[in-house]
Design a protein around this motif. Structure first.
Motif, PDB file in Angstrom:
ATOM      1  N   ARG A 191     -36.435 112.117  -3.562  1.00 15.02           N
ATOM      2  CA  ARG A 191     -35.960 112.231  -2.177  1.00 15.02           C
ATOM      3  C   ARG A 191     -34.883 113.310  -2.072  1.00 15.02           C
ATOM      4  N   LEU A 192     -34.012 113.384  -3.063  1.00 12.90           N
ATOM      5  CA  LEU A 192     -32.982 114.415  -3.063  1.00 12.90           C
ATOM      6  C   LEU A 192     -33.596 115.790  -3.294  1.00 12.90           C
ATOM      7  N   ALA A 193     -34.519 115.885  -4.244  1.00 13.22           N
ATOM      8  CA  ALA A 193     -35.166 117.166  -4.528  1.00 13.22           C
ATOM      9  C   ALA A 193     -35.969 117.648  -3.324  1.00 13.22           C
ATOM     10  N   HIS A 194     -36.632 116.731  -2.639  1.00  8.41           N
ATOM     11  CA  HIS A 194     -37.422 117.110  -1.467  1.00  8.41           C
ATOM     12  C   HIS A 194     -36.527 117.618  -0.339  1.00  8.41           C
ATOM     13  N   ALA A 195     -35.359 116.995  -0.185  1.00  9.06           N
ATOM     14  CA  ALA A 195     -34.421 117.469   0.830  1.00  9.06           C
ATOM     15  C   ALA A 195     -33.968 118.891   0.520  1.00  9.06           C
ATOM     16  N   LEU A 196     -33.712 119.186  -0.747  1.00  6.42           N
ATOM     17  CA  LEU A 196     -33.340 120.552  -1.133  1.00  6.42           C
ATOM     18  C   LEU A 196     -34.499 121.521  -0.899  1.00  6.42           C
ATOM     19  N   LEU A 215     -32.230  98.126 -10.553  1.00  8.30           N
ATOM     20  CA  LEU A 215     -31.431  99.340 -10.466  1.00  8.30           C
ATOM     21  C   LEU A 215     -31.328 100.067 -11.804  1.00  8.30           C
ATOM     22  N   LEU A 216     -31.296  99.297 -12.892  1.00  4.12           N
ATOM     23  CA  LEU A 216     -31.069  99.893 -14.206  1.00  4.12           C
ATOM     24  C   LEU A 216     -32.343 100.163 -15.001  1.00  4.12           C
ATOM     25  N   CYS A 217     -33.408  99.446 -14.711  1.00  2.99           N
ATOM     26  CA  CYS A 217     -34.560  99.445 -15.628  1.00  2.99           C
ATOM     27  C   CYS A 217     -35.893  99.830 -14.984  1.00  2.99           C
ATOM     28  N   TYR A 218     -35.894 100.374 -13.792  1.00  2.00           N
ATOM     29  CA  TYR A 218     -37.155 100.715 -13.128  1.00  2.00           C
ATOM     30  C   TYR A 218     -37.259 102.227 -12.915  1.00  2.00           C
ATOM     31  N   PRO A 219     -37.933 102.934 -13.824  1.00  5.40           N
ATOM     32  CA  PRO A 219     -38.040 104.394 -13.692  1.00  5.40           C
ATOM     33  C   PRO A 219     -38.773 104.831 -12.429  1.00  5.40           C
ATOM     34  N   GLY A 220     -39.708 103.990 -11.936  1.00  6.09           N
ATOM     35  CA  GLY A 220     -40.400 104.350 -10.699  1.00  6.09           C
ATOM     36  C   GLY A 220     -39.444 104.466  -9.535  1.00  6.09           C
ATOM     37  N   LEU A 221     -38.454 103.581  -9.479  1.00  2.00           N
ATOM     38  CA  LEU A 221     -37.448 103.635  -8.424  1.00  2.00           C
ATOM     39  C   LEU A 221     -36.527 104.837  -8.616  1.00  2.00           C
ATOM     40  N   HIS A 222     -36.111 105.072  -9.870  1.00  2.00           N
ATOM     41  CA  HIS A 222     -35.253 106.222 -10.157  1.00  2.00           C
ATOM     42  C   HIS A 222     -35.950 107.520  -9.774  1.00  2.00           C
ATOM     43  N   ALA A 223     -37.245 107.625 -10.150  1.00  2.00           N
ATOM     44  CA  ALA A 223     -37.996 108.847  -9.853  1.00  2.00           C
ATOM     45  C   ALA A 223     -38.104 109.076  -8.356  1.00  2.00           C
ATOM     46  N   LEU A 224     -38.302 108.011  -7.597  1.00  2.00           N
ATOM     47  CA  LEU A 224     -38.417 108.140  -6.146  1.00  2.00           C
ATOM     48  C   LEU A 224     -37.112 108.614  -5.539  1.00  2.00           C
ATOM     49  N   TRP A 225     -36.004 108.045  -5.969  1.00  2.00           N
ATOM     50  CA  TRP A 225     -34.716 108.429  -5.399  1.00  2.00           C
ATOM     51  C   TRP A 225     -34.362 109.882  -5.739  1.00  2.00           C
ATOM     52  N   ILE A 226     -34.627 110.277  -6.987  1.00  2.00           N
ATOM     53  CA  ILE A 226     -34.354 111.669  -7.350  1.00  2.00           C
ATOM     54  C   ILE A 226     -35.267 112.605  -6.563  1.00  2.00           C
ATOM     55  N   SER A 267     -36.256 118.325 -10.071  1.00  2.00           N
ATOM     56  CA  SER A 267     -37.546 117.682 -10.349  1.00  2.00           C
ATOM     57  C   SER A 267     -37.838 117.676 -11.840  1.00  2.00           C
ATOM     58  N   HIS A 268     -37.485 118.746 -12.515  1.00  2.00           N
ATOM     59  CA  HIS A 268     -37.703 118.823 -13.965  1.00  2.00           C
ATOM     60  C   HIS A 268     -36.815 117.805 -14.690  1.00  2.00           C
ATOM     61  N   CYS A 269     -35.598 117.646 -14.249  1.00  2.00           N
ATOM     62  CA  CYS A 269     -34.717 116.629 -14.829  1.00  2.00           C
ATOM     63  C   CYS A 269     -35.273 115.232 -14.573  1.00  2.00           C
ATOM     64  N   GLU A 288     -43.580 113.005 -13.028  1.00  2.00           N
ATOM     65  CA  GLU A 288     -43.450 114.355 -12.497  1.00  2.00           C
ATOM     66  C   GLU A 288     -43.880 114.376 -11.030  1.00  2.00           C
ATOM     67  N   ILE A 289     -42.942 114.612 -10.149  1.00  2.00           N
ATOM     68  CA  ILE A 289     -43.214 114.710  -8.714  1.00  2.00           C
ATOM     69  C   ILE A 289     -42.712 116.066  -8.233  1.00  2.00           C
ATOM     70  N   HIS A 290     -43.608 116.881  -7.751  1.00  2.00           N
ATOM     71  CA  HIS A 290     -43.178 118.176  -7.230  1.00  2.00           C
ATOM     72  C   HIS A 290     -42.296 117.949  -6.014  1.00  2.00           C
ATOM     73  N   PRO A 291     -41.210 118.704  -5.892  1.00  2.00           N
ATOM     74  CA  PRO A 291     -40.294 118.475  -4.758  1.00  2.00           C
ATOM     75  C   PRO A 291     -40.927 118.737  -3.395  1.00  2.00           C
ATOM     76  N   GLY A 292     -42.057 119.445  -3.368  1.00  2.00           N
ATOM     77  CA  GLY A 292     -42.717 119.688  -2.088  1.00  2.00           C
ATOM     78  C   GLY A 292     -43.577 118.531  -1.610  1.00  2.00           C
ATOM     79  N   ALA A 293     -43.864 117.564  -2.488  1.00  2.00           N
ATOM     80  CA  ALA A 293     -44.709 116.427  -2.111  1.00  2.00           C
ATOM     81  C   ALA A 293     -44.038 115.584  -1.036  1.00  2.00           C
ATOM     82  N   GLN A 294     -44.843 115.109  -0.076  1.00  2.00           N
ATOM     83  CA  GLN A 294     -44.332 114.281   1.017  1.00  2.00           C
ATOM     84  C   GLN A 294     -44.696 112.820   0.757  1.00  2.00           C
TER      85      GLN A 294
END
Length: 242
Positions: A41-46, A28-39, A59-61, A69-75
């Motif tokens: 998911r929120l950006a994609h919903a928006l 939860l604290l040390c895996y940026p891949g997981l953090h990036a995925l969760w953020i 997405s920029h944050c 860098e994951i574009h919010p439009g990516a599925q």
């Protein structure tokens, strides 16, 4: 699937795909891949709700915080995992299936300035090695494996292994069982195999020519026989560029 179940499944995916994971708090604290995925998911919903600017800002944050860098439009499908993750870029029209694993430096990019589908479609169970680049609106088949540093610009068949620049499919040597294979550091090298075969043929020719000096015409026939019998191995003679 509920939000809680999705988040829990993402967390469990880390343990199934990374043997270095030791505890939930560490993940939860040390895996940026997981953090990036969760953020994402929120950006994609928006993004889907037409809040495009807010989605891009989030997405920029995400990129600033994780280096991914994951574009919010990516599925992105279920049980997706980015190991380490620094330098990963995933374009707007990218489509990623379930159980996909990416390593650091992977780029899923586009090759045209026209709007529309311009990024790859990644099938289920695909593994993409470190610093590999997949470009264009191509499809990477289910359970394919992209070797580290490969540059892929043409479609990849299901369960294929791709290495090199430009990417080439390595011929299969036996039955393929669809599964997640983390041993991407031991990929075959068809170019080296071809060079070894050519070296062996040259050595055979040199021996035959040396023998010609003592046997005359008979030695020449022997040289021709050696050259006829020597053939490229199947893995070297059937390289198919991607």
């Amino acid at each position: 699937m509920s939000l809680w179940r999705t988040l829990r499944e993402d967390l469990e995916t880390v343990f199934s795909k990374d043997p270095a994971a030791r505890s939930k708090w560490e993940v939860l604290l040390c895996y940026p891949g997981l953090h990036a995925l969760w953020i994402h998911r929120l950006a994609h919903a928006l993004w889907r709700r037409e809040h495009r600017l807010l989605a891009r800002v989030l997405s920029h944050c995400n990129r600033f915080l994780t280096g991914i860098e994951i574009h919010p439009g990516a599925q992105i499908g279920r049980r997706f995992f980015i190991d380490h993750g620094m330098g990963v870029v995933i374009g707007e029209t990218t489509e990623i299936g379930d159980d996909v694993l990416l390593y650091k430096g992977v780029v899923l990019g586009g090759t045209t300035l026209e709007k529309g589908k311009r990024h790859p479609t990644i099938g289920n169970g695909v593994v993409v090695g470190s610093n590999a680049v997949v470009l264009g609106a191509i499809t990477v088949g289910d359970y394919a494996k992209i070797g580290s540093g490969a540059v892929v610009v043409k479609p990849v068949p299901p369960a294929a292994t791709v290495v090199g620049v430009p990417g080439r499919v390595v011929p299969k040597t036996g039955p393929t069982v669809p599964k997640l294979d983390l041993d991407h550091g031991r990929l075959p090298d068809p170019v080296v195999e071809a060079l070894r075969c050519l070296e062996a043929r040259i050595e055979a020719l040199e021996r035959a020519l040396a023998q010609k000096g003592t046997t005359g015409a008979e030695g020449t026939e022997g040289a021709e026989g050696v050259l006829v019998r020597r053939e490229l191995p199947s893995s070297a003679s059937t390289l198919s560029p991607l």
